[in-house]
Structure formats: C-alpha cells, structure tokens
Scaffold this motif. Structure first.
Motif, PDB file in Angstrom:
ATOM      1  N   VAL A 328       0.849  -1.199   0.000  1.00  0.00           N
ATOM      2  CA  VAL A 328       0.000   0.000   0.000  1.00  0.00           C
ATOM      3  C   VAL A 328       0.890   1.257   0.000  1.00  0.00           C
ATOM      4  N   ARG A 329       1.971   1.195   0.762  1.00  0.00           N
ATOM      5  CA  ARG A 329       2.885   2.348   0.774  1.00  0.00           C
ATOM      6  C   ARG A 329       3.486   2.584  -0.614  1.00  0.00           C
ATOM      7  N   ASN A 330       3.835   1.475  -1.286  1.00  0.00           N
ATOM      8  CA  ASN A 330       4.391   1.599  -2.631  1.00  0.00           C
ATOM      9  C   ASN A 330       3.396   2.274  -3.570  1.00  0.00           C
ATOM     10  N   ARG A 331       2.113   1.913  -3.429  1.00  0.00           N
ATOM     11  CA  ARG A 331       1.086   2.532  -4.267  1.00  0.00           C
ATOM     12  C   ARG A 331       0.972   4.029  -3.937  1.00  0.00           C
ATOM     13  N   ALA A 332       1.021   4.371  -2.648  1.00  0.00           N
ATOM     14  CA  ALA A 332       0.949   5.786  -2.254  1.00  0.00           C
ATOM     15  C   ALA A 332       2.106   6.560  -2.897  1.00  0.00           C
ATOM     16  N   GLU A 333       3.280   5.938  -2.904  1.00  0.00           N
ATOM     17  CA  GLU A 333       4.447   6.599  -3.519  1.00  0.00           C
ATOM     18  C   GLU A 333       4.239   6.790  -5.019  1.00  0.00           C
ATOM     19  N   GLN A 334       3.657   5.752  -5.648  1.00  0.00           N
ATOM     20  CA  GLN A 334       3.389   5.876  -7.098  1.00  0.00           C
ATOM     21  C   GLN A 334       2.447   7.040  -7.368  1.00  0.00           C
ATOM     22  N   LEU A 335       1.530   7.288  -6.431  1.00  0.00           N
ATOM     23  CA  LEU A 335       0.554   8.375  -6.614  1.00  0.00           C
ATOM     24  C   LEU A 335       1.082   9.698  -6.049  1.00  0.00           C
ATOM     25  N   ASP A 336       2.343   9.705  -5.620  1.00  0.00           N
ATOM     26  CA  ASP A 336       2.973  10.910  -5.068  1.00  0.00           C
ATOM     27  C   ASP A 336       2.272  11.432  -3.823  1.00  0.00           C
ATOM     28  N   LEU A 337       1.754  10.540  -3.010  1.00  0.00           N
ATOM     29  CA  LEU A 337       1.076  10.968  -1.783  1.00  0.00           C
ATOM     30  C   LEU A 337       2.060  10.880  -0.617  1.00  0.00           C
ATOM     31  N   VAL A 338       2.043  11.891   0.204  1.00  0.00           N
ATOM     32  CA  VAL A 338       2.942  11.866   1.363  1.00  0.00           C
ATOM     33  C   VAL A 338       2.146  11.381   2.574  1.00  0.00           C
ATOM     34  N   MET A 339       2.486  10.186   3.035  1.00  0.00           N
ATOM     35  CA  MET A 339       1.779   9.623   4.192  1.00  0.00           C
ATOM     36  C   MET A 339       2.813   8.914   5.060  1.00  0.00           C
ATOM     37  N   ASP A 340       2.640   8.988   6.384  1.00  0.00           N
ATOM     38  CA  ASP A 340       3.634   8.289   7.205  1.00  0.00           C
ATOM     39  C   ASP A 340       3.216   6.825   7.395  1.00  0.00           C
ATOM     40  N   ASP A 341       4.155   6.039   7.912  1.00  0.00           N
ATOM     41  CA  ASP A 341       3.926   4.595   8.016  1.00  0.00           C
ATOM     42  C   ASP A 341       2.715   4.268   8.896  1.00  0.00           C
ATOM     43  N   GLN A 343      -0.022   6.001   9.263  1.00  0.00           N
ATOM     44  CA  GLN A 343      -1.223   6.222   8.445  1.00  0.00           C
ATOM     45  C   GLN A 343      -1.435   5.038   7.492  1.00  0.00           C
ATOM     46  N   ILE A 344      -0.354   4.664   6.821  1.00  0.00           N
ATOM     47  CA  ILE A 344      -0.448   3.575   5.832  1.00  0.00           C
ATOM     48  C   ILE A 344      -0.881   2.278   6.527  1.00  0.00           C
ATOM     49  N   LYS A 345      -0.342   2.015   7.690  1.00  0.00           N
ATOM     50  CA  LYS A 345      -0.701   0.776   8.393  1.00  0.00           C
ATOM     51  C   LYS A 345      -2.179   0.784   8.772  1.00  0.00           C
ATOM     52  N   ARG A 346      -2.672   1.933   9.229  1.00  0.00           N
ATOM     53  CA  ARG A 346      -4.090   2.011   9.597  1.00  0.00           C
ATOM     54  C   ARG A 346      -4.972   1.857   8.359  1.00  0.00           C
ATOM     55  N   LEU A 347      -4.560   2.504   7.275  1.00  0.00           N
ATOM     56  CA  LEU A 347      -5.337   2.363   6.034  1.00  0.00           C
ATOM     57  C   LEU A 347      -5.329   0.905   5.570  1.00  0.00           C
ATOM     58  N   THR A 348      -4.192   0.240   5.686  1.00  0.00           N
ATOM     59  CA  THR A 348      -4.106  -1.166   5.265  1.00  0.00           C
ATOM     60  C   THR A 348      -5.103  -2.014   6.074  1.00  0.00           C
ATOM     61  N   GLY A 349      -5.191  -1.747   7.360  1.00  0.00           N
ATOM     62  CA  GLY A 349      -6.160  -2.462   8.190  1.00  0.00           C
ATOM     63  C   GLY A 349      -7.575  -2.218   7.685  1.00  0.00           C
ATOM     64  N   HIS A 350      -7.844  -0.984   7.311  1.00  0.00           N
ATOM     65  CA  HIS A 350      -9.170  -0.626   6.789  1.00  0.00           C
ATOM     66  C   HIS A 350      -9.451  -1.354   5.468  1.00  0.00           C
ATOM     67  N   ILE A 351      -8.449  -1.383   4.585  1.00  0.00           N
ATOM     68  CA  ILE A 351      -8.617  -2.073   3.286  1.00  0.00           C
ATOM     69  C   ILE A 351      -8.921  -3.556   3.531  1.00  0.00           C
ATOM     70  N   LYS A 352      -8.207  -4.179   4.435  1.00  0.00           N
ATOM     71  CA  LYS A 352      -8.427  -5.605   4.717  1.00  0.00           C
ATOM     72  C   LYS A 352      -9.853  -5.844   5.212  1.00  0.00           C
ATOM     73  N   ALA A 353     -10.313  -4.954   6.111  1.00  0.00           N
ATOM     74  CA  ALA A 353     -11.670  -5.112   6.645  1.00  0.00           C
ATOM     75  C   ALA A 353     -12.699  -4.930   5.532  1.00  0.00           C
ATOM     76  N   LEU A 354     -12.484  -3.928   4.696  1.00  0.00           N
ATOM     77  CA  LEU A 354     -13.413  -3.713   3.578  1.00  0.00           C
ATOM     78  C   LEU A 354     -13.415  -4.906   2.626  1.00  0.00           C
ATOM     79  N   ALA A 355     -12.207  -5.412   2.338  1.00  0.00           N
ATOM     80  CA  ALA A 355     -12.080  -6.501   1.361  1.00  0.00           C
ATOM     81  C   ALA A 355     -12.737  -7.782   1.862  1.00  0.00           C
ATOM     82  N   ASP A 356     -12.869  -7.909   3.168  1.00  0.00           N
ATOM     83  CA  ASP A 356     -13.587  -9.062   3.702  1.00  0.00           C
ATOM     84  C   ASP A 356     -15.072  -8.988   3.363  1.00  0.00           C
TER      85      ASP A 356
END
Ligand code: HCA
Ligand code: CU
Length: 382
Positions: A328-341, A343-356
């Motif tokens: 997810v962090r790699n994707r944020a970098e591809q999109l030129d978004l500045v986010m700290d780790d 934030q990315i970890k919390r978003l990843t948790g959210h993505i996993k919950a949504l994907a379920d």
C-alpha cells in the motif's frame, strides 16, 4: 555439447496450422514468418507443398522473402514428395514416417525394413539436391526402440543432417525422453531434433530434457498451437531456458514475444491464457502482502524471470484482504502521496476489513489513498 548450441525450429506455420482454429491467409503467414524472423528463431517449418495449391504458393513466397531464418518444409517419406518440396526453393526438408506399431498397422501399413528402404531412398535423394535433410520417426515413444534406432542409424550412415524424435501423442516423461535421446546421441553423429506434444503437460520439460541429453534442435509453435492441445510453446521454452541462464536466450529478441503471442491469439481467435508463460496477464502479478513486500525490496525473491527483459511490467495487486502495508505504501508513492507509516498501516487495516466484505478494485484503493492522505482516515474505524 552444451545447452548453448541449441536452435529453435518454429513450426507455427506447419504444426500450428494443424490447430483447429488456424486458417492462415497468405498475408498472415508472411506476417508470422517476418515476426518470427525478427524474433530470431533459426528455422521456420512450413506446411508441405503437397497439402494444397495455396500451401505450395505460400511456401514459395516465403522462401523468396530473404529471411535470416532457414525455411524448411515437411513431407512424407517418398521421393515424389521430396522432389516437390525441393522444387519450391526451401533450404531444407523435414521428412517423417510413423514407426510405432499403431501407425504401421493403421496408417501407412509398412514394415520396418520397408521403412528403412524408403528412408534411404528419400534421404539419398535430398542429400543429392544439397538441401538440409531431416528424417524423423513419428510416434517415437511408442515405437520399438531397436526398430527406431535401426532407422536412425541407416539415415545417419547416409549423411542425414538431423534425425527427429517425435512425441506425437504427448505420452513421454522427461526421464524417458532423456534416456531415449541419450541413447540416440551415442548412436548417431548427426544433429537431433525433438518434437513434443503437450497432452499431459510435459512438452516443455521434455524439450528441456532432450536438450540436456544432447538434442540440438527443439520444435515450437507460438502459444503451443498444433494438433489437439499442441506442442512446446515458443514462450514456454524461452521461459525455461531463461530460468536456467538468461544467456541461453540472449540471441532472441525477447520483447517481441508479447507481440507474437498476441498476434497469433488474435489470428486464431483465442485469448492468451491467463497463466501463460511470460505473456499471461498474471505472469508477473504478485498478490500476498508478504510476497509484495519482498518483491518490492528485491524482485528476485519471487521472480525467476525479469519482466523488463521481455518489455513487460510487474504488477503488485493490492486491492484484497491478503494485502500488506508495504504494498500500500508503494502505491501511495506511485501516486505521489505523502503519508507516514502509521497512516499507511491504519489504512491497510481498513482495506483488509473492507475486502472481507466486498470486492475492491485498484481504483477503490486509490480513492481511499487520496482521501486518507487528506483526512488521515478521520471518522473511520480501522
Ligand atoms: C504430423 C505429426 C508430427 C510430425 C513431427 C515431426 C508429430 O502432424 O505430421 O515431423 O517430427 O507430432 O509426430 O507433427
Ligand atoms: Cu506434431
């Protein structure tokens, strides 16, 4: 002999024409021949001029293109057929006759002594005409070995350039092919070709085993098209050789492989299989978080083939429950978004919950990333 010295006999225009959906026009045959020549295969094998008037005209036309690749055609083991083949101006003629009891009984009805006589006659004729001469025994794996070796030795004594082992029905295993070709290597001086059908999924492994045992030439077709489910696919053989040592395929124009596969798929009205070697759409896709993390650090962790060597990009699939925060962090970098780790970890948790709960796309992930970069996921329970 080292593996290095092998050559490809590309038979899309012969075996491939025997694929159920293949009806190549003259223009299409010329396009295939030119592309394969640009790719760098050493030989092109074309349908017999005796198959139809158009086959003969097309063969003549392709011999006149002045390609680097040597042009071969395929004929039955009679001097009459061989004469027609030589007359077209080809560089070489691939002669074949069935040696298994099935084919001797239910196809041409000839005994082994008769086959040897025919073989000697046709090989002597072809050699007298100065063309590259190959003699192969159809259904080699179900032929009596001593019978078959007697045929090969008889043509080798006449100076045939190559003998061919043909696993016509795709029944051979790598170990059987290795043993057969090793013994043949001890018995003849000439080059050895292997032609393997893929009925039981062994065509590539069998071709490789043949090379390890001393074969010098391998038959392929683009996407493996041929009778039934076809033969060793060009891209599959290339993948196998590259995996052993990229130097083994550096003589070929590897980025052209995608175009070759796409062109043939379109011409014969099939899709490139999703799991195709190199060009299938999942060939360089990584999914699980652990894989994605390692691949992002060093692609060799989970890739033995370098996609860039084939002009292809790798793809890290992140929109699913197995995703990981590195991806997810790699994707944020591809999109030129500045986010700290954090934030990315919390978003990843959210993505996993949504994907379920629902199927997600990369667009969904990108929207979430843009949104979180601005709001830091305010109001979302992660
Ligand atoms: C055929 C049979 C063949 C020949 C192979 C070869 C096979 O269609 O004529 O010439 O070595 O699989 O045995 O393709
Ligand atoms: Cu075949």
């Amino acid at each position: 002999m080292s593996l290095q010295d092998y050559a490809i006999i590309e038979s899309t225009l012969r075996e491939g024409e025997q694929f159920v959906n293949a009806f190549f026009t003259t223009e299409q045959k010329v396009e295939i021949a030119r592309l394969l020549d640009e790719f760098g295969v050493e030989f092109l094998e074309l349908t017999s001029p005796l198959a139809s008037p158009r086959s003969e005209e097309d063969l003549r036309a392709i011999t006149r293109l002045g390609l680097q690749a040597k042009i071969l055609t395929h004929t039955r083991a009679t001097v009459g057929d061989a004469k027609r083949a030589v007359d077209t101006g080809v560089d070489g003629v691939d002669v074949v006759i069935g040696t298994s009891s099935y084919l001797r009984e239910f196809s041409h009805g000839k005994s082994i002594p008769q086959i040897i006589e025919m073989a000697q006659e046709v090989v002597s004729y072809l050699k007298s005409q100065g063309v590259i001469t190959r003699f192969s025994t159809e259904d080699s794996l179900r032929s009596d070995q001593e019978d078959m070796f007697a045929v090969y030795e008889a043509v080798d004594a006449l100076g045939v350039d190559r003998v061919g082992v043909a696993d016509t029905v795709g029944v051979g295993t790598p170990r059987q092919i290795y043993d057969l070709v090793s013994e043949l290597r001890r018995r003849v001086r000439c080059d050895i070709e292997f032609h393997g059908h893929n009925d039981s999924g062994c065509a590539i492994a069998n071709s490789y085993a043949a090379l390890e045992a001393g074969a010098t030439h391998i038959d392929t077709s683009i996407l493996g098209i041929g009778e039934r489910n076809g033969i060793t696919p060009l891209g599959g053989l290339v993948a196998r050789m590259y995996a052993t040592d990229p130097k083994l395929v550096e003589k070929y124009n590897l980025p052209l492989l995608s175009k070759l596969d796409r062109t043939i798929a379109e011409m014969v009205g099939v899709d490139i299989p999703f799991n195709n070697y190199i060009t299938g759409y999942t060939a360089f896709t990584h999914k699980a978080g652990i894989h994605a993390k390692a691949v992002l650090n060093n692609p060799s962790t989970y890739e033995i083939l370098k996609p860039e060597a084939f002009g292809i990009s790798r793809y890290i699939h992140i929109a699913h429950r197995l995703t990981g925060w590195n991806a997810v962090r790699n994707r944020a970098e591809q999109l030129d978004l500045v986010m700290d780790d954090e934030q990315i970890k919390r978003l990843t948790g959210h993505i996993k919950a949504l994907a379920d709960e629902q199927a997600l796309t990369l667009d969904d992930i990108d929207s979430l990333l843009y949104h979180w970069a601005k709001t830091n996921g305010a109001g979302v329970e992660a």
